[in-house]
Design a protein around this motif. Structure first.
Motif, PDB file in Angstrom:
ATOM      1  N   ALA A  30     -57.353 -20.932 -85.646  1.00 28.76           N
ATOM      2  CA  ALA A  30     -58.013 -19.996 -84.733  1.00 28.76           C
ATOM      3  C   ALA A  30     -59.462 -19.772 -85.151  1.00 28.76           C
ATOM      4  N   LEU A  31     -59.684 -19.550 -86.451  1.00 30.59           N
ATOM      5  CA  LEU A  31     -61.045 -19.361 -86.930  1.00 30.59           C
ATOM      6  C   LEU A  31     -61.837 -20.658 -86.808  1.00 30.59           C
ATOM      7  N   GLY A  32     -61.189 -21.783 -87.109  1.00 33.47           N
ATOM      8  CA  GLY A  32     -61.861 -23.065 -86.986  1.00 33.47           C
ATOM      9  C   GLY A  32     -62.325 -23.328 -85.569  1.00 33.47           C
ATOM     10  N   ALA A  33     -61.463 -23.044 -84.598  1.00 33.88           N
ATOM     11  CA  ALA A  33     -61.832 -23.247 -83.196  1.00 33.88           C
ATOM     12  C   ALA A  33     -62.990 -22.342 -82.804  1.00 33.88           C
ATOM     13  N   ARG A  34     -62.988 -21.110 -83.304  1.00 41.33           N
ATOM     14  CA  ARG A  34     -64.065 -20.170 -82.970  1.00 41.33           C
ATOM     15  C   ARG A  34     -65.412 -20.660 -83.513  1.00 41.33           C
ATOM     16  N   ILE A  35     -65.426 -21.122 -84.748  1.00 39.33           N
ATOM     17  CA  ILE A  35     -66.703 -21.525 -85.341  1.00 39.33           C
ATOM     18  C   ILE A  35     -67.156 -22.872 -84.804  1.00 39.33           C
ATOM     19  N   GLU A  36     -66.216 -23.753 -84.473  1.00 36.86           N
ATOM     20  CA  GLU A  36     -66.597 -25.027 -83.862  1.00 36.86           C
ATOM     21  C   GLU A  36     -67.241 -24.807 -82.500  1.00 36.86           C
ATOM     22  N   ALA A  37     -66.721 -23.851 -81.749  1.00 33.48           N
ATOM     23  CA  ALA A  37     -67.324 -23.522 -80.451  1.00 33.48           C
ATOM     24  C   ALA A  37     -68.725 -22.965 -80.649  1.00 33.48           C
ATOM     25  N   ALA A  38     -68.897 -22.120 -81.675  1.00 36.56           N
ATOM     26  CA  ALA A  38     -70.219 -21.549 -81.958  1.00 36.56           C
ATOM     27  C   ALA A  38     -71.201 -22.635 -82.376  1.00 36.56           C
ATOM     28  N   ALA A  39     -70.724 -23.575 -83.195  1.00 36.52           N
ATOM     29  CA  ALA A  39     -71.601 -24.652 -83.666  1.00 36.52           C
ATOM     30  C   ALA A  39     -72.035 -25.547 -82.522  1.00 36.52           C
ATOM     31  N   GLY A  40     -71.245 -25.602 -81.453  1.00 40.00           N
ATOM     32  CA  GLY A  40     -71.562 -26.471 -80.330  1.00 40.00           C
ATOM     33  C   GLY A  40     -72.398 -25.814 -79.254  1.00 40.00           C
ATOM     34  N   THR A  41     -72.791 -24.567 -79.479  1.00 42.12           N
ATOM     35  CA  THR A  41     -73.623 -23.901 -78.476  1.00 42.12           C
ATOM     36  C   THR A  41     -75.021 -24.508 -78.486  1.00 42.12           C
ATOM     37  N   GLY A  42     -75.760 -24.270 -77.422  1.00 40.79           N
ATOM     38  CA  GLY A  42     -77.116 -24.804 -77.326  1.00 40.79           C
ATOM     39  C   GLY A  42     -78.065 -24.084 -78.262  1.00 40.79           C
ATOM     40  N   GLY A  43     -79.302 -24.548 -78.271  1.00 41.26           N
ATOM     41  CA  GLY A  43     -80.308 -23.937 -79.116  1.00 41.26           C
ATOM     42  C   GLY A  43     -80.569 -24.762 -80.356  1.00 41.26           C
ATOM     43  N   GLY A  44     -81.499 -24.287 -81.157  1.00 42.00           N
ATOM     44  CA  GLY A  44     -81.851 -24.981 -82.382  1.00 42.00           C
ATOM     45  C   GLY A  44     -80.840 -24.745 -83.488  1.00 42.00           C
ATOM     46  N   PHE A  45     -81.114 -25.353 -84.626  1.00 45.18           N
ATOM     47  CA  PHE A  45     -80.164 -25.264 -85.736  1.00 45.18           C
ATOM     48  C   PHE A  45     -80.034 -23.846 -86.275  1.00 45.18           C
ATOM     49  N   ARG A  46     -81.124 -23.095 -86.317  1.00 41.15           N
ATOM     50  CA  ARG A  46     -81.028 -21.725 -86.819  1.00 41.15           C
ATOM     51  C   ARG A  46     -80.221 -20.853 -85.863  1.00 41.15           C
TER      52      ARG A  46
END
Length: 230
Positions: free
Chosen positions: A72-88
């Motif tokens: 569950a936590l992995g899916a949440r952070i993977e979704a966050a990592a895939g959002t648009g925008g720059g690396f920061r």
């Protein structure tokens, strides 16, 4: 026969879900040490022998809950990592995802990142789910390095730490220079340390509420990693 088997599979899946939900309720009430198969069966109106056909032991039920929490936590952070925008921006989103999930599921967070459960030995099946969060964070750092927006840090690693970094790189997929991997690991452990301190009350009366301290620390970790400004 296929229809009958499908119906049985659906019934089994539903009862498995109910068992785990009741087990999570027990986690909230008395912690992992208080988890009891007999109590779960009693609350669901089952005899213990019937529940054992789904989870033969308390440890197997604990393992299922641990895997669910990591996933569950992995899916949440993977979704966050895939959002648009720059690396920061993506780094901020990942850090916020960890904190938000922990605050929403404090007892499940404590199960996987709190004190070890006495007598419980996590099996190999938990390794891949547990790796999803660090892999997502380190992949973000690796991608920024590959795109040339940050450089390999000039840190000198001791021979022992260099060997540990090499061994870790062989287990966790993102391939990157050892010093960069170590910096990523420092940021990863700092992130979870902050979340744990907040969740378990160690910031009460000091950096409380923890939101401003968390946001500031996330920016300083991004600086430490060398992520470009937003």
């Amino acid at each position: 026969m296929n229809a009958s088997r499908t119906a049985r599979e659906r019934a089994r899946a539903e009862l498995t879900r109910e068992i785990k939900e009741e087990a999570r309720r027990q986690l909230r009430a008395s912690g992992a040490q208080g988890l009891s198969l007999r109590a779960v069966a009693r609350e669901l109106g089952m005899v213990s022998s019937a529940l054992y056909r789904y989870f033969p032991s308390r440890d197997e039920l604990l393992t299922a809950l641990i895997i669910d929490a990591y996933d569950a936590l992995g899916a949440r952070i993977e979704a966050a990592a895939g959002t648009g925008g720059g690396f920061r921006e993506r780094w901020r989103a990942c850090c916020a995802a960890v904190r938000d999930w922990a605050r929403e599921h404090p007892h499940e967070y404590a199960l996987v990142y709190g004190s070890p459960v006495p007598g419980y030995q996590a099996p190999e099946a938990t390794i891949a789910p547990a790796s999803r969060v660090p892999v997502a964070l380190l992949s973000l750092v690796r991608d920024a390095w590959r795109e040339g927006v940050l450089t390999e840090p000039a840190d000198e690693l001791s021979p022992e730490l260099a060997e540990q970094a090499e061994r870790t790189a062989a287990v966790i997929p993102p391939a990157m220079p050892g010093p960069l991997l170590v910096r990523g690991a420092i940021a990863w452990t700092q992130l979870f340390g902050m979340v744990g301190f907040e969740l378990f009350g160690h910031l009460d009366g000091t950096m409380d509420p923890a939101g401003p301290f968390f946001a500031h620390s996330v920016e300083r970790m991004a600086d430490f990693l060398g992520l470009p400004p937003a």
